[in-house]
Design a protein around this motif. Structure first.
Motif, short mmCIF file in Angstrom:
data_model
loop_
_atom_site.label_atom_id
_atom_site.label_comp_id
_atom_site.label_asym_id
_atom_site.label_seq_id
_atom_site.Cartn_x
_atom_site.Cartn_y
_atom_site.Cartn_z
N LEU A 104 0.75 -1.71 -0.13
CA LEU A 104 0.49 0.16 -0.49
C LEU A 104 0.83 1.18 -0.38
CD1 LEU A 104 -2.91 -1.42 2.26
CD2 LEU A 104 -2.52 -0.77 -0.06
N VAL A 105 2.29 1.29 1.07
CA VAL A 105 2.33 2.42 0.85
C VAL A 105 3.56 2.59 -0.65
CG1 VAL A 105 5.21 3.39 2.14
CG2 VAL A 105 3.17 2.33 3.28
N ASN A 106 3.98 1.36 -1.19
CA ASN A 106 4.87 1.81 -2.02
C ASN A 106 3.64 2.29 -3.69
OD1 ASN A 106 5.23 -0.15 -5.28
ND2 ASN A 106 7.09 1.03 -4.03
N GLY A 107 2.30 1.54 -3.57
CA GLY A 107 1.34 2.05 -4.65
C GLY A 107 0.99 3.44 -4.59
N THR A 108 1.00 4.24 -3.34
CA THR A 108 0.50 5.07 -2.73
C THR A 108 2.05 5.87 -3.05
OG1 THR A 108 -1.09 4.54 -1.19
CG2 THR A 108 -0.24 6.81 -0.94
N PHE A 109 3.07 5.17 -2.83
CA PHE A 109 4.09 6.76 -3.33
C PHE A 109 4.36 6.80 -4.71
CE2 PHE A 109 7.02 6.49 0.65
CZ PHE A 109 6.01 6.67 1.24
N HIS A 110 4.09 5.48 -5.38
CA HIS A 110 4.17 5.78 -6.88
C HIS A 110 3.08 7.10 -6.59
CE1 HIS A 110 7.22 2.43 -6.77
NE2 HIS A 110 6.46 3.05 -8.50
N PHE A 111 1.70 6.90 -7.09
CA PHE A 111 1.12 8.10 -7.72
C PHE A 111 1.23 9.06 -7.31
CE2 PHE A 111 -3.29 10.18 -7.51
CZ PHE A 111 -3.62 10.20 -8.49
N ILE A 112 1.80 9.65 -5.65
CA ILE A 112 1.91 11.07 -5.00
C ILE A 112 3.25 11.75 -5.97
CG2 ILE A 112 2.81 11.92 -2.92
CD1 ILE A 112 1.62 10.51 -1.50
N GLN A 113 4.27 10.38 -6.51
CA GLN A 113 5.21 11.00 -7.71
C GLN A 113 4.82 11.67 -8.82
OE1 GLN A 113 8.59 9.13 -8.30
NE2 GLN A 113 7.80 7.53 -6.10
N ALA A 114 3.78 10.95 -9.14
CA ALA A 114 3.38 11.27 -10.48
C ALA A 114 2.03 13.05 -10.02
CB ALA A 114 2.36 10.31 -11.22
N MET A 115 0.99 13.20 -8.95
CA MET A 115 1.02 13.88 -9.34
C MET A 115 1.79 14.99 -8.86
SD MET A 115 -1.98 13.13 -9.73
CE MET A 115 -3.42 14.46 -9.15
N ILE A 116 2.88 14.84 -8.30
CA ILE A 116 3.78 16.19 -8.08
C ILE A 116 4.48 16.36 -8.58
CG2 ILE A 116 5.74 16.74 -6.43
CD1 ILE A 116 4.97 14.97 -4.37
N ALA A 117 4.92 15.73 -9.97
CA ALA A 117 5.82 15.79 -10.67
C ALA A 117 4.44 16.77 -11.92
CB ALA A 117 6.05 14.88 -12.06
N PHE A 118 3.24 16.48 -11.52
CA PHE A 118 1.62 17.29 -12.52
C PHE A 118 1.61 18.57 -11.87
CE2 PHE A 118 -0.54 13.20 -13.34
CZ PHE A 118 0.53 12.18 -13.97
N HIS A 119 2.43 18.88 -10.42
CA HIS A 119 1.86 20.07 -9.93
C HIS A 119 3.01 20.73 -10.82
CE1 HIS A 119 0.19 23.29 -7.35
NE2 HIS A 119 1.50 23.54 -7.05
N LEU A 120 4.66 20.21 -10.11
CA LEU A 120 5.40 21.19 -10.68
C LEU A 120 5.81 21.46 -12.58
CD1 LEU A 120 8.59 18.76 -8.92
CD2 LEU A 120 7.48 21.54 -8.20
N LEU A 121 5.51 20.48 -13.14
CA LEU A 121 4.76 20.82 -14.30
C LEU A 121 4.14 22.63 -14.84
CD1 LEU A 121 5.45 17.59 -16.13
CD2 LEU A 121 6.53 19.51 -16.90
N GLY A 122 3.28 22.96 -13.94
CA GLY A 122 2.29 23.39 -14.03
C GLY A 122 3.30 24.84 -12.85
N GLU A 123 3.82 24.53 -12.24
CA GLU A 123 4.78 25.90 -12.00
C GLU A 123 6.33 26.09 -12.27
OE1 GLU A 123 3.05 28.02 -9.10
OE2 GLU A 123 1.58 26.48 -8.96
N VAL A 124 6.62 25.73 -12.94
CA VAL A 124 8.17 25.99 -13.81
C VAL A 124 8.40 25.35 -14.81
CG1 VAL A 124 9.17 24.88 -11.08
CG2 VAL A 124 9.27 23.21 -13.25
N SER A 125 9.50 26.00 -15.57
CA SER A 125 9.62 25.49 -17.16
C SER A 125 10.28 24.26 -17.50
CB SER A 125 10.54 26.63 -17.70
OG SER A 125 12.37 26.23 -16.79
N THR A 126 9.79 23.89 -18.74
CA THR A 126 10.75 22.96 -19.37
C THR A 126 11.42 22.19 -18.88
OG1 THR A 126 8.70 23.19 -20.57
CG2 THR A 126 10.30 20.78 -21.40
N LEU A 127 13.30 23.23 -19.13
CA LEU A 127 13.85 23.17 -18.14
C LEU A 127 14.17 22.82 -17.39
CD1 LEU A 127 16.62 22.47 -19.96
CD2 LEU A 127 16.61 25.05 -19.66
N THR A 128 13.79 23.56 -16.06
CA THR A 128 14.00 23.78 -14.86
C THR A 128 13.06 21.74 -14.24
OG1 THR A 128 13.96 26.47 -14.63
CG2 THR A 128 12.85 24.92 -12.44
N TYR A 129 12.63 21.74 -14.91
CA TYR A 129 11.44 20.59 -14.48
C TYR A 129 12.59 19.38 -15.07
CZ TYR A 129 8.64 16.40 -14.17
OH TYR A 129 8.36 15.00 -13.90
#
Length: 395
Positions: free
Chosen positions: A314-339
Motif C-alpha cells: 500500500l505504501v509503495n502504490g501510494t508513493f508511486h501515485f503521489i510522485q506522479a501528482m507532484i510531477a504534474f503540479h511541478l510542471l505547472g509551476e516551472v519551465s520545461t528546462l527547470t523541470y
C-alpha cells in the motif's frame, strides 16, 4: 535583494522538489524491500496497476466535486469538469470547450487503441524493472536508467527520426553518462561480491540484464509516445514555455494527429494502468498466482517468498501515485528546462539515498561516477533545450 528574499517566492517549489526526491527515494527502497521478501515482480506490478487506477479514479472524483482541487493542478491534469483559471489565456474565446459530466471519459475504441501500446510498454517495463530491483542494488537500476538519452539518440538516428544534431557538447554528454554509469555499476558489483557468494554474483549479472531491458523498453515507449502524441501548441506558446520561468499549461491535453481527440493525464493514467493490468493478468495467473494462493490459503509457507508485506504494498502504490501528482503540479509551476533538471536531480537523489541505506561504504570513485553521470545528464538537457530554441528562431 538578499538571498532569502529571492528564494522566498519559490520556497514552495523547493519544498515540493524535496518531497518529490524523498518520496521517490523511499519508494525505491520500499520496492526493494518488497521484492526481497516477496520476489514476485508480476504480483507487485499487478497491484501497482490496479491501485494506481483506483487512486487516479478517486482523485478525479474529488476534483469533480471540489473545484479547488481541480484548480490546484495545471490544465490537462483532470478531465474538463470546470473552467480553469488559466484557460482563457490558452484557449480560443471563439468556441466553448466541452465539459465532462461523468468522472472519467467513457471507454471507446479510439482510446483503447491509443493506450494499448503504452499499456504493453508499462507491463513489460515494470516486469523487468522489478525483476532487476529484486536482484541488484537500487543504485545500479537507477544508474542504468540514466542511459536512456544515449539509446534514444541512437534509435532515432537508426529510424531516421528528427533528433539532436551531433556537437562537441553532446558527445561530451554521452561520454560522461556512459562512463558514470559504468563506474557506478562496476563499484556496486564489487560491493555485492564482497559480501555475497558466487551464486549471488551470477544473479547480479541477470539483474543488470533485466535493468538494461527495462531501460530499452523505456526508450521504445519514449519514441513511440512522440510518434503517437503531439502537443497542440503554436511556436509562440512553446517559446514562452522554454524562455519564461513559469509555464502556464505544461500538462496540456494530448491529442492524436488524425482524430484530434484530447485526453487528460489522469484519464491516460487510468486507462494505461487498466490495460497494463489486463495484459499482465494471464502471465501472473500462470506463473505467480499459484505461489500466492498457496501461501495465503495453504500452508502459509513457501520456498519462494518469506512473507507478503501488504502494508508495504500500500505504501509503495501510494508513493508511486503521489510522485506522479507532484510531477504534474511541478510542471505547472516551472519551465520545461527547470523541470527536466529537477527530474535529473531526482535520479541522482535515488542513487545517493540507496547508497546511504545499503549500509556499505561509498568510495571516492563511486562519487566521481555519480558526478560524471549528473554532468552528462545536465549537458544533454542543455543541448536539448538549445535545439528547441533554435527551431523556434525565425529563418
Amino acid at each position: 535583494m538578499s538571498i532569502v528574499q529571492r528564494v522566498r517566492p519559490h520556497l514552495h517549489i523547493v519544498i515540493l522538489c524535496l518531497c518529490w526526491y524523498t518520496i521517490s527515494s523511499i519508494g525505491s527502497r520500499v520496492t526493494k524491500k518488497i521484492l526481497t521478501e516477496c520476489p514476485l515482480p508480476l504480483f507487485l506490478g499487478e497491484f501497482q496497476f490496479i491501485y494506481t487506477a483506483l487512486l487516479a479514479l478517486g482523485s478525479c472524483a474529488l476534483a469533480r466535486k471540489y473545484n479547488g482541487i481541480y484548480n490546484t493542478f495545471p490544465i490537462g491534469t483532470f478531465p474538463n469538469y470546470y473552467r480553469h483559471p488559466n484557460e482563457k489565456s490558452h484557449h480560443s474565446t471563439n468556441h466553448e470547450i466541452d465539459r465532462q459530466d461523468s468522472v472519467i471519459i467513457s471507454p471507446s475504441k479510439h482510446i483503447i487503441s491509443t493506450v494499448l501500446p503504452l499499456g504493453l510498454f508499462q507491463f513489460v517495463g515494470k516486469y523487468f524493472g522489478h525483476k532487476a530491483t529484486s536482484l541488484v542494488p537500487v543504485s545500479t537500476v537507477a544508474s542504468i536508467k540514466t542511459l536512456s538519452p544515449v539509446f534514444i539518440l541512437i534509435f532515432q538516428k537508426c529510424l531516421r527520426i528528427s533528433t539532436l544534431p551531433l556537437s562537441l557538447n553532446l558527445w561530451l554528454s554521452l561520454f560522461s553518462i556512459v562512463t558514470g554509469v559504468w563506474i557506478i555499476v562496476n563499484e556496486d558489483g564489487k560491493n555485492r561480491k564482497s559480501k555475497s557468494n558466487l551464486m549471488d554474483s551470477s544473479y547480479s549479472s541477470s539483474g543488470i540484464i533485466c535493468a538494461i531491458i527495462s531501460m530499452f523498453i523505456f526508450v521504445a515507449q519514449n519514441i513511440h509516445g512522440k510518434k503517437i502524441f503531439t502537443f497542440k501548441s503554436d511556436a509562440k506558446a512553446i517559446g514562452e514555455r522554454l524562455i519564461n520561468s513559469k509555464e502556464g499549461t505544461p500538462l496540456p491535453f494530448y491529442s492524436t494527429e488524425k482524430r484530434g481527440i484530447k485526453y487528460d493525464k489522469l484519464t491516460l493514467m487510468i486507462y494505461i494502468s487498466s490495460v497494463g493490468f489486463c495484459l499482465s493478468l494471464g502471465w501472473f495467473t500462470f506463473l505467480e498466482l499459484p505461489i500466492v494462493w498457496n501461501y495465503i490459503f495453504g500452508t502459509g509457507q513457501s520456498e519462494v517468498i518469506n512473507s507478503i508485506p501488504w502494508k508495504l504494498f500500500l505504501v509503495n502504490g501510494t508513493f508511486h501515485f503521489i510522485q506522479a501528482m507532484i510531477a504534474f503540479h511541478l510542471l505547472g509551476e516551472v519551465s520545461t528546462l527547470t523541470y527536466s533538471i529537477a527530474n535529473l536531480m531526482k535520479r541522482i537523489a535515488i542513487i545517493s539515498v540507496s547508497w546511504i541505506f545499503s549500509g556499505v561504504s561509498v568510495s571516492f570513485i563511486q562519487v566521481f561516477g555519480l558526478l560524471l553521470n549528473a554532468l552528462g545528464l545536465f549537458l544533454y538537457e542543455q543541448c536539448n533545450n538549445k535545439n528547441k530554441l533554435k527551431k523556434l528562431r525565425p529563418e
